[in-house]
Design a protein around this motif. Structure first.
Motif, mmCIF file in Angstrom:
data_model
loop_
_atom_site.group_PDB
_atom_site.id
_atom_site.type_symbol
_atom_site.label_atom_id
_atom_site.label_comp_id
_atom_site.label_asym_id
_atom_site.label_seq_id
_atom_site.Cartn_x
_atom_site.Cartn_y
_atom_site.Cartn_z
ATOM 1 N N ARG A 1 32.902 40.371 37.019
ATOM 2 C CA ARG A 1 33.359 39.684 38.229
ATOM 3 C C ARG A 1 33.356 40.638 39.422
ATOM 4 O O ARG A 1 32.899 40.302 40.518
ATOM 5 C CB ARG A 1 34.756 39.117 38.009
ATOM 6 C CG ARG A 1 35.315 38.385 39.223
ATOM 7 C CD ARG A 1 36.744 37.938 38.989
ATOM 8 N NE ARG A 1 37.277 37.284 40.173
ATOM 9 C CZ ARG A 1 37.753 37.916 41.240
ATOM 10 N NH1 ARG A 1 37.756 39.258 41.271
ATOM 11 N NH2 ARG A 1 38.202 37.246 42.286
ATOM 12 N N ILE B 1 29.719 41.356 40.555
ATOM 13 C CA ILE B 1 29.113 40.212 41.245
ATOM 14 C C ILE B 1 29.663 40.093 42.657
ATOM 15 O O ILE B 1 28.915 39.878 43.625
ATOM 16 C CB ILE B 1 29.353 38.906 40.452
ATOM 17 C CG1 ILE B 1 28.559 38.926 39.147
ATOM 18 C CG2 ILE B 1 28.952 37.688 41.286
ATOM 19 C CD1 ILE B 1 28.783 37.709 38.260
ATOM 20 N N MET B 2 30.974 40.257 42.803
ATOM 21 C CA MET B 2 31.582 40.176 44.134
ATOM 22 C C MET B 2 31.084 41.302 45.030
ATOM 23 O O MET B 2 30.834 41.095 46.225
ATOM 24 C CB MET B 2 33.107 40.224 44.012
ATOM 25 C CG MET B 2 33.718 39.049 43.246
ATOM 26 S SD MET B 2 33.426 37.459 44.034
ATOM 27 C CE MET B 2 34.583 37.544 45.387
ATOM 28 N N ASP C 1 36.005 33.993 51.836
ATOM 29 C CA ASP C 1 35.827 33.238 50.598
ATOM 30 C C ASP C 1 34.349 32.912 50.439
ATOM 31 O O ASP C 1 33.788 32.103 51.183
ATOM 32 C CB ASP C 1 36.649 31.947 50.635
ATOM 33 C CG ASP C 1 36.686 31.254 49.269
ATOM 34 O OD1 ASP C 1 35.977 31.714 48.358
ATOM 35 O OD2 ASP C 1 37.423 30.261 49.140
ATOM 36 N N ALA D 1 32.948 31.206 48.235
ATOM 37 C CA ALA D 1 32.712 29.830 47.801
ATOM 38 C C ALA D 1 32.408 28.914 48.973
ATOM 39 O O ALA D 1 31.722 27.900 48.807
ATOM 40 C CB ALA D 1 33.919 29.314 47.023
ATOM 41 N N SER E 1 26.715 35.187 35.758
ATOM 42 C CA SER E 1 27.425 34.260 36.638
ATOM 43 C C SER E 1 27.462 32.848 36.091
ATOM 44 O O SER E 1 28.295 32.035 36.502
ATOM 45 C CB SER E 1 26.756 34.243 38.023
ATOM 46 O OG SER E 1 25.522 33.557 37.986
ATOM 47 N N MET F 1 33.197 32.533 34.154
ATOM 48 C CA MET F 1 32.884 33.215 35.401
ATOM 49 C C MET F 1 32.710 32.209 36.539
ATOM 50 O O MET F 1 33.109 32.486 37.681
ATOM 51 C CB MET F 1 31.603 34.037 35.220
ATOM 52 C CG MET F 1 31.337 35.026 36.344
ATOM 53 S SD MET F 1 32.711 36.186 36.612
ATOM 54 C CE MET F 1 32.839 36.930 34.967
ATOM 55 N N GLU G 1 36.094 31.425 37.822
ATOM 56 C CA GLU G 1 36.686 32.503 38.603
ATOM 57 C C GLU G 1 36.029 32.620 39.984
ATOM 58 O O GLU G 1 36.716 32.868 40.982
ATOM 59 C CB GLU G 1 36.562 33.832 37.850
ATOM 60 C CG GLU G 1 37.423 33.898 36.587
ATOM 61 C CD GLU G 1 37.478 35.289 35.990
ATOM 62 O OE1 GLU G 1 37.413 36.256 36.778
ATOM 63 O OE2 GLU G 1 37.580 35.413 34.759
ATOM 64 N N LEU G 2 34.709 32.435 40.027
ATOM 65 C CA LEU G 2 34.008 32.525 41.309
ATOM 66 C C LEU G 2 34.194 31.265 42.157
ATOM 67 O O LEU G 2 33.986 31.290 43.369
ATOM 68 C CB LEU G 2 32.514 32.756 41.079
ATOM 69 C CG LEU G 2 32.092 34.077 40.436
ATOM 70 C CD1 LEU G 2 30.594 34.076 40.156
ATOM 71 C CD2 LEU G 2 32.454 35.262 41.329
ATOM 72 N N LYS G 3 34.530 30.151 41.493
ATOM 73 C CA LYS G 3 34.712 28.845 42.140
ATOM 74 C C LYS G 3 33.415 28.208 42.610
ATOM 75 O O LYS G 3 33.433 27.217 43.332
ATOM 76 C CB LYS G 3 35.682 28.956 43.328
ATOM 77 C CG LYS G 3 37.066 29.470 42.969
ATOM 78 C CD LYS G 3 37.917 29.594 44.212
ATOM 79 C CE LYS G 3 39.272 30.198 43.877
ATOM 80 N NZ LYS G 3 40.116 30.378 45.088
#
Length: 579
Positions: free
Chosen positions: A160, A163-164, A190, A192, A230, A235, A238-240
């Motif tokens: 996570r 990826i972020m 954000d 998302a 992802s 995941m 968590e990433l939305k």
């Protein structure tokens, strides 16, 4: 058909000059369109004929002869030169030209192929593509993630975080391309909220790689493994949001515009043809390019403004579709034609059923010259032939296989496990879609051969071929292996013809160019398919992917071959291309 004899393609016009007027050229063009319509009819249409397949092949040969005619006047008043005598051309050139003019039946089915042909990236999309390429270039994602950790929670947190971090890099680089858009992404806090943007940049990179396999050779692996992580259901929560979106293809693009009928246009094949320059003079090439441009302009004019969707197809969008299909045809010719040419060389220089003399024997024995297999001449001939036929089928279906490979890799239903393999620490993952497609390819190849030699085991999801990404990377080497060999064989006639010193060198060391060609081909057909390349029979041997392993092993030893100087004289630089 993988090749035809030169006498089958010789026309009456080739005995002298081609005296075809402009009016005659237009008449022949009209006949060409009529033959196109005939060839596109299904075999069921010929049910009243004793042999529909034979009739269709005869029409294809006639169409080839018609298309290979070059007007004496090129339309601008410039006198044409004497047509090239194809009866004296090398077998390789005949094979390539035949395929280029009368492609296999499947290649005419653009409705089916378009589902897997990536849409060419537009000028507006290239700035976003440059952003994700730069981010992938500086990323060390796999170095941070592909490590052995026995805590799932800790591994999930590492993934996570990485990826972020990658999305942050992309967001920062967006500012250099589009300040307003980059600022908006960074200030929102954000990711998302900008899911569509991130989905688009990854889709562009995937489309770029499939369209241009020589691009992103190190970056694509990092990206596909990041997308693989992802897609894990935990995941995504968590990433939305998901980083995936379907690949934009020619078919999806035309469906959105409500204009799939364009794929059935009778002039589409000519408008998207990849023009070969092998064994053609300038007049031949100029005429073919002129015909291609004329068909392309006609399609643009005919379909501009058509379609049931709003907005309708524009001229630039039609050109983009044609260029996308043209790119796919160019790719097919680059990887499939070398297979056809090597098959033609095999049939020309070696005979299957006749008892060969020792200099022409392809027999191999376990332990001799590094071989791990024992085959008689006939067995080895069949083994090489079926391997080349299989590679040709794989090359023909490469876009489809790549599409299925990504489907397997990015499926949330098939998770991977990190294990040690021959390639180091690898992601072991099953690939049911690719495996099914390969079985279909093998079934087609078996129908073309009298008997099967060796194993038909396809390694996928084990330590030999850990996942679909490794599979695609491995079979993308077909063109890189065969093209330099074909180029060397083809160029030997030129270097022996133009330079007295080189001709004397070839005569002193190899007797003549034909003997030199046979020496190279014999060694490749024997030890490029001898089961070598691994430390045990199971990992190399005669299995489907083991054949490529043996060929790569032969490539790695090229500098030690007695004929290596011939490769250098013809411009050889390596098998692996450029990074």
């Amino acid at each position: 058909m993988t090749g035809i004899d030169s006498e089958d393609t010789k026309t009456d016009d080739e005995d002298g000059f081609l005296n075809v007027s402009k009016t005659k050229a237009l008449e022949e063009e009209e006949r060409r369109r009529e033959f196109d319509v005939i060839l596109k009819k299904p075999l069921s249409h010929w049910s009243g004929v004793d042999s529909g397949v034979e009739l269709k092949e005869a029409l294809s040969a006639l169409l080839f002869g018609l298309r290979s005619s070059t007007p004496d006047s090129l339309g601008d008043g410039t006198p044409g030169k004497q047509a090239p005598d194809r009866s004296s051309r090398p077998l390789s050139a005949v094979s390539i030209s035949y395929q280029n003019f009368a492609a296999p039946e499947d290649d005419q089915q653009y409705e089916r192929r378009s589902e897997f042909i990536p849409l060419r990236i537009s000028d507006e999309e290239r700035s976003l593509l440059a952003t994700v390429e730069a981010a992938l270039d500086v990323s060390d994602y796999t170095d941070k993630v592909d490590i052995l950790i026995f805590s799932n929670a800790k591994m999930r947190e590492i993934i996570r975080t990485q990826i972020m971090d990658f999305l942050s890099i992309v967001s920062g680089l967006l500012i250099s391309n589009n300040f307003a858009k980059g600022k908006k992404v960074l200030s929102s806090g954000d990711f998302a909220d900008h899911a569509e943007l991130f989905q688009t940049v990854f889709e562009l990179a995937r489309r770029q790689k499939i369209s241009n396999p020589e691009k992103l050779r190190t970056e694509y692996g990092k990206m596909i493994y990041l997308l693989q992580d992802s897609q894990n259901r935990d995941m995504v929560k968590e990433l939305k949001f998901s980083l995936m979106k379907p690949l934009e293809t020619v078919r999806t693009f035309l469906e959105e515009r409500g204009c799939l009928e364009l794929l059935g246009d009778p002039e589409l094949e000519m408008a998207t043809r990849d023009i070969s320059t092998v064994s053609k003079n300038r007049e031949n090439i100029a005429w073919e390019l002129g015909q291609k441009a004329r068909c392309r302009d006609a399609i643009v004019k005919r379909w501009a403004g058509k379609g049931s969707a709003t907005p309708a197809l524009s001229e630039s969008e039609i050109v983009r579709v044609l260029e996308s299909i043209g790119d796919s045809n160019s790719f097919l010719r680059s990887v499939r034609d070398p297979c056809d040419e090597m098959i033609a060389y095999l049939k020309k220089y070696f005979k299957k059923d006749e008892a060969p003399e020792k200099p022409c024997s392809l027999s191999i024995a376990y332990g001799r010259g590094g071989a791990r297999l024992t085959h008689t001449h006939k067995q080895q001939y069949n083994y090489v032939l079926q391997s080349l036929l299989m590679w040709r089928e794989v090359a023909s279906d490469m876009y489809k296989l790549w599409y299925l490979a990504e489907k397997d890799l990015l499926s949330a239903d098939h998770q991977y496990s990190l294990r040690s393999s021959l390639q180091g620490l690898c992601r072991i993952q099953s690939a049911p879609n690719v495996s099914k497609a390969m079985k279909e390819i093998l079934s087609r190849v078996k129908t073309k051969t009298s008997s099967w030699v060796g194993s038909w085991v396809v390694h996928l999801g084990d330590h030999n071929v850990p996942n679909a990404f490794i599979f695609i990377d491995k079979y993308n080497q077909i063109g890189r292996i065969l093209t330099p060999i074909v180029h060397t064989i083809r160029k030997l006639d030129e270097i022996g013809h133009d330079d007295d010193n080189l001709r004397a060198y070839i005569k002193d060391n190899y007797r003549d160019t034909e003997t030199a060609k046979r020496l190279i081909l014999k060694d490749f057909f024997r030890h490029g398919f001898d089961g070598s390349g691994a430390d045990n029979f199971y990992d190399a041997g005669s299995c489907i992917d083991g054949r490529l392993t043996s060929a790569w092993n032969w490539c790695s030893l090229i500098e030690k071959k007695s004929y290596f100087s011939l490769f250098l004289l013809t411009g050889f630089t390596g098998f692996d291309g450029r990074f």
